[in-house]
Design a protein around this motif. Structure first.
Motif, PDB file in Angstrom:
ATOM      1  N   SER A 162       0.812  -1.227   0.000  1.00 52.25           N
ATOM      2  CA  SER A 162       0.000   0.000   0.000  1.00 52.25           C
ATOM      3  C   SER A 162       0.842   1.272   0.000  1.00 52.25           C
ATOM      4  O   SER A 162       0.309   2.361  -0.157  1.00 52.25           O
ATOM      5  N   GLU A 163       2.148   1.147   0.200  1.00 58.76           N
ATOM      6  CA  GLU A 163       3.071   2.276   0.282  1.00 58.76           C
ATOM      7  C   GLU A 163       2.766   3.195   1.463  1.00 58.76           C
ATOM      8  O   GLU A 163       3.189   4.344   1.493  1.00 58.76           O
ATOM      9  N   ARG A 164       2.040   2.685   2.430  1.00 53.87           N
ATOM     10  CA  ARG A 164       1.830   3.429   3.672  1.00 53.87           C
ATOM     11  C   ARG A 164       1.586   2.428   4.787  1.00 53.87           C
ATOM     12  O   ARG A 164       0.668   1.632   4.720  1.00 53.87           O
ATOM     13  N   ILE A 165       2.449   2.467   5.801  1.00 50.83           N
ATOM     14  CA  ILE A 165       2.333   1.518   6.903  1.00 50.83           C
ATOM     15  C   ILE A 165       2.741   2.226   8.190  1.00 50.83           C
ATOM     16  O   ILE A 165       3.688   3.012   8.213  1.00 50.83           O
ATOM     17  N   THR A 166       2.008   1.951   9.260  1.00 52.49           N
ATOM     18  CA  THR A 166       2.331   2.540  10.552  1.00 52.49           C
ATOM     19  C   THR A 166       3.287   1.629  11.305  1.00 52.49           C
ATOM     20  O   THR A 166       3.439   0.439  10.981  1.00 52.49           O
ATOM     21  N   LEU A 167       3.921   2.189  12.326  1.00 51.51           N
ATOM     22  CA  LEU A 167       4.828   1.408  13.165  1.00 51.51           C
ATOM     23  C   LEU A 167       4.078   0.258  13.825  1.00 51.51           C
ATOM     24  O   LEU A 167       4.582  -0.872  13.911  1.00 51.51           O
ATOM     25  N   VAL A 168       2.867   0.515  14.280  1.00 49.48           N
ATOM     26  CA  VAL A 168       2.071  -0.525  14.946  1.00 49.48           C
ATOM     27  C   VAL A 168       1.743  -1.653  13.965  1.00 49.48           C
ATOM     28  O   VAL A 168       1.797  -2.839  14.316  1.00 49.48           O
ATOM     29  N   GLU A 169       1.413  -1.300  12.721  1.00 49.01           N
ATOM     30  CA  GLU A 169       1.114  -2.325  11.721  1.00 49.01           C
ATOM     31  C   GLU A 169       2.345  -3.184  11.425  1.00 49.01           C
ATOM     32  O   GLU A 169       2.235  -4.410  11.282  1.00 49.01           O
ATOM     33  N   ALA A 170       3.516  -2.545  11.340  1.00 47.03           N
ATOM     34  CA  ALA A 170       4.744  -3.297  11.079  1.00 47.03           C
ATOM     35  C   ALA A 170       5.044  -4.266  12.215  1.00 47.03           C
ATOM     36  O   ALA A 170       5.426  -5.421  11.984  1.00 47.03           O
ATOM     37  N   LEU A 171       4.861  -3.814  13.458  1.00 47.22           N
ATOM     38  CA  LEU A 171       5.087  -4.693  14.607  1.00 47.22           C
ATOM     39  C   LEU A 171       4.074  -5.833  14.625  1.00 47.22           C
ATOM     40  O   LEU A 171       4.405  -6.966  15.011  1.00 47.22           O
ATOM     41  N   SER A 172       2.847  -5.551  14.196  1.00 42.92           N
ATOM     42  CA  SER A 172       1.826  -6.608  14.139  1.00 42.92           C
ATOM     43  C   SER A 172       2.189  -7.653  13.093  1.00 42.92           C
ATOM     44  O   SER A 172       1.993  -8.852  13.306  1.00 42.92           O
ATOM     45  N   MET A 173       2.731  -7.203  11.943  1.00 42.47           N
ATOM     46  CA  MET A 173       3.165  -8.144  10.911  1.00 42.47           C
ATOM     47  C   MET A 173       4.271  -9.052  11.449  1.00 42.47           C
ATOM     48  O   MET A 173       4.375 -10.221  11.050  1.00 42.47           O
ATOM     49  N   ALA A 174       5.086  -8.521  12.365  1.00 40.29           N
ATOM     50  CA  ALA A 174       6.171  -9.306  12.966  1.00 40.29           C
ATOM     51  C   ALA A 174       5.701 -10.092  14.187  1.00 40.29           C
ATOM     52  O   ALA A 174       6.525 -10.614  14.940  1.00 40.29           O
ATOM     53  N   GLY A 175       4.394 -10.162  14.401  1.00 43.16           N
ATOM     54  CA  GLY A 175       3.863 -10.956  15.502  1.00 43.16           C
ATOM     55  C   GLY A 175       3.843 -10.246  16.836  1.00 43.16           C
ATOM     56  O   GLY A 175       3.670 -10.875  17.878  1.00 43.16           O
ATOM     57  N   ASP A 176       4.026  -8.906  16.843  1.00 44.02           N
ATOM     58  CA  ASP A 176       4.032  -8.072  18.050  1.00 44.02           C
ATOM     59  C   ASP A 176       5.289  -8.339  18.887  1.00 44.02           C
ATOM     60  O   ASP A 176       6.055  -9.266  18.633  1.00 44.02           O
ATOM     61  N   LEU A 177       5.488  -7.500  19.897  1.00 46.42           N
ATOM     62  CA  LEU A 177       6.647  -7.633  20.781  1.00 46.42           C
ATOM     63  C   LEU A 177       6.503  -8.855  21.668  1.00 46.42           C
ATOM     64  O   LEU A 177       5.388  -9.240  22.049  1.00 46.42           O
ATOM     65  N   THR A 178       7.630  -9.460  22.005  1.00 48.87           N
ATOM     66  CA  THR A 178       7.610 -10.507  23.009  1.00 48.87           C
ATOM     67  C   THR A 178       7.462  -9.846  24.382  1.00 48.87           C
ATOM     68  O   THR A 178       7.528  -8.626  24.513  1.00 48.87           O
ATOM     69  N   ILE A 179       7.269 -10.651  25.415  1.00 48.95           N
ATOM     70  CA  ILE A 179       7.119 -10.107  26.761  1.00 48.95           C
ATOM     71  C   ILE A 179       8.391  -9.388  27.208  1.00 48.95           C
ATOM     72  O   ILE A 179       8.368  -8.557  28.117  1.00 48.95           O
ATOM     73  N   TYR A 180       9.513  -9.681  26.555  1.00 45.18           N
ATOM     74  CA  TYR A 180      10.779  -9.069  26.938  1.00 45.18           C
ATOM     75  C   TYR A 180      11.106  -7.821  26.118  1.00 45.18           C
ATOM     76  O   TYR A 180      12.157  -7.219  26.304  1.00 45.18           O
ATOM     77  N   GLY A 181      10.234  -7.428  25.188  1.00 48.06           N
ATOM     78  CA  GLY A 181      10.496  -6.254  24.364  1.00 48.06           C
ATOM     79  C   GLY A 181      10.281  -4.961  25.133  1.00 48.06           C
ATOM     80  O   GLY A 181       9.299  -4.810  25.865  1.00 48.06           O
ATOM     81  N   LYS A 182      11.191  -4.005  24.949  1.00 46.05           N
ATOM     82  CA  LYS A 182      11.079  -2.707  25.630  1.00 46.05           C
ATOM     83  C   LYS A 182      10.119  -1.823  24.832  1.00 46.05           C
ATOM     84  O   LYS A 182      10.454  -1.308  23.766  1.00 46.05           O
ATOM     85  N   ARG A 183       8.924  -1.624  25.353  1.00 44.67           N
ATOM     86  CA  ARG A 183       7.879  -0.917  24.632  1.00 44.67           C
ATOM     87  C   ARG A 183       8.009   0.605  24.676  1.00 44.67           C
ATOM     88  O   ARG A 183       7.378   1.283  23.881  1.00 44.67           O
ATOM     89  N   ASN A 184       8.803   1.107  25.588  1.00 46.65           N
ATOM     90  CA  ASN A 184       8.921   2.560  25.719  1.00 46.65           C
ATOM     91  C   ASN A 184      10.169   3.123  25.040  1.00 46.65           C
ATOM     92  O   ASN A 184      10.518   4.284  25.263  1.00 46.65           O
ATOM     93  N   ASN A 185      10.837   2.309  24.211  1.00 48.78           N
ATOM     94  CA  ASN A 185      12.054   2.807  23.560  1.00 48.78           C
ATOM     95  C   ASN A 185      12.296   2.047  22.252  1.00 48.78           C
ATOM     96  O   ASN A 185      13.345   1.451  22.047  1.00 48.78           O
ATOM     97  N   ILE A 186      11.296   2.096  21.347  1.00 52.08           N
ATOM     98  CA  ILE A 186      11.427   1.453  20.049  1.00 52.08           C
ATOM     99  C   ILE A 186      12.348   2.301  19.165  1.00 52.08           C
ATOM    100  O   ILE A 186      12.156   3.512  19.038  1.00 52.08           O
ATOM    101  N   VAL A 187      13.335   1.680  18.559  1.00 52.00           N
ATOM    102  CA  VAL A 187      14.307   2.398  17.726  1.00 52.00           C
ATOM    103  C   VAL A 187      13.900   2.279  16.255  1.00 52.00           C
ATOM    104  O   VAL A 187      13.613   1.176  15.770  1.00 52.00           O
ATOM    105  N   VAL A 188      13.872   3.416  15.544  1.00 57.10           N
ATOM    106  CA  VAL A 188      13.591   3.434  14.111  1.00 57.10           C
ATOM    107  C   VAL A 188      14.775   4.082  13.398  1.00 57.10           C
ATOM    108  O   VAL A 188      15.095   5.243  13.656  1.00 57.10           O
ATOM    109  N   VAL A 189      15.440   3.324  12.541  1.00 56.72           N
ATOM    110  CA  VAL A 189      16.570   3.832  11.755  1.00 56.72           C
ATOM    111  C   VAL A 189      16.052   4.164  10.356  1.00 56.72           C
ATOM    112  O   VAL A 189      15.478   3.298   9.684  1.00 56.72           O
TER     113      VAL A 189
END
Length: 263
Positions: A162-189
């Protein structure tokens, strides 16, 4: 230790575990205080063309013969279906070079790097106007993808149609964060005009919706850092459920002893 004192100790232990669980919840829940967010603008986003992008550009007009010289030729792509070899016609693509240019039929070299698709369309229409009456352009980025790494269920690179994707959608495609993922410091390069930039996003704060990293650009890299329990291998935090079970068993045993002694 007298039994009343044991009861007090058990209640204190359960209270500590309860407070720890509440603290853990604050670090996990997304979009906290979203009801208090005053500014929820519908952000618009259009990706900018980058070097190494593959562009599909089709020029149309009321007179197809007039538009034909400005389109790349179709090429035959061999395919195998069962035992039969076939050829599939496929439109050739424009590769954006390191300087942000494409070689366009008749028009020559066109600078598109750093421009949005609407801007590229405007530039091409102005140049085509001297050859074609009311040209129509269809432009698409064919290799749009984002990469998600770190503490997610399915790390990897994901194509975006679609040439437009949100950060939340990308994380959902990757199966969301594991319980050990730091949710308050997501890095985007992200690469902007040939330079790498790094942004950080706090998913637990609802105002990240207005962040420039709410929408991802093509080739963005999303990295989810491990939290302290994962990196420090904290036994207590990783086994909270075990400690709760132990506290419950201790409390049940104490109350059973008190009941027996009372009778």
């Amino acid at each position: 230790m007298r039994l009343p004192k044991m009861v007090t100790v058990a209640f204190c232990l359960m209270a500590i575990i309860g407070l720890n669980s509440c603290s853990q919840q604050k670090n996990i829940v997304y979009f906290q205080n979203i009801d208090q967010l005053q500014d929820l603008n519908a952000a618009t986003f259009e990706p900018s063309i980058q070097p190494d992008d593959l562009l599909l550009i089709i020029v149309s007009a009321a007179d197809p013969e007039a538009a034909a010289p400005f389109n790349l030729t179709l090429e035959n792509i061999p395919t195998v279906v069962g035992q039969a070899a076939m050829a599939q016609r496929q439109q050739q693509l424009y590769l954006v070079d390191k300087e942000g240019n494409i070689d366009f039929p008749v028009l020559g070299k066109i600078q598109v790097g750093g421009l949005a698709k609407t801007e590229v369309s405007k530039v091409l229409k102005e140049k085509l106007a001297q050859y074609i009456k009311n040209p129509i352009l269809n432009i698409r980025i064919m290799n749009y993808k984002v990469t998600v790494q770190g503490e997610v269920t399915r790390p990897g690179s994901y194509p975006v149609t679609s040439e437009r994707i949100t950060l939340v959608e990308a994380l959902s495609m990757a199966g969301d964060l594991t319980i050990y993922g730091k949710r308050n410091n997501i890095v985007v390069v992200r690469e902007i005009q040939g330079k790498k930039t790094v942004g950080r996003v706090d998913l637990t704060k609802a105002d990240f919706i207005n962040s420039p990293y709410y929408y991802l650009a093509q080739n963005d890299l999303v990295y989810v850092e491990p939290n302290k329990p994962k990196s420090n291998s904290s036994t207590f935090n990783q086994n909270t459920s075990v400690w709760i079970s132990i506290a419950s068993l201790v409390s049940s045993a104490i109350f059973s002893i008190l009941l027996i002694n009372k009778n």
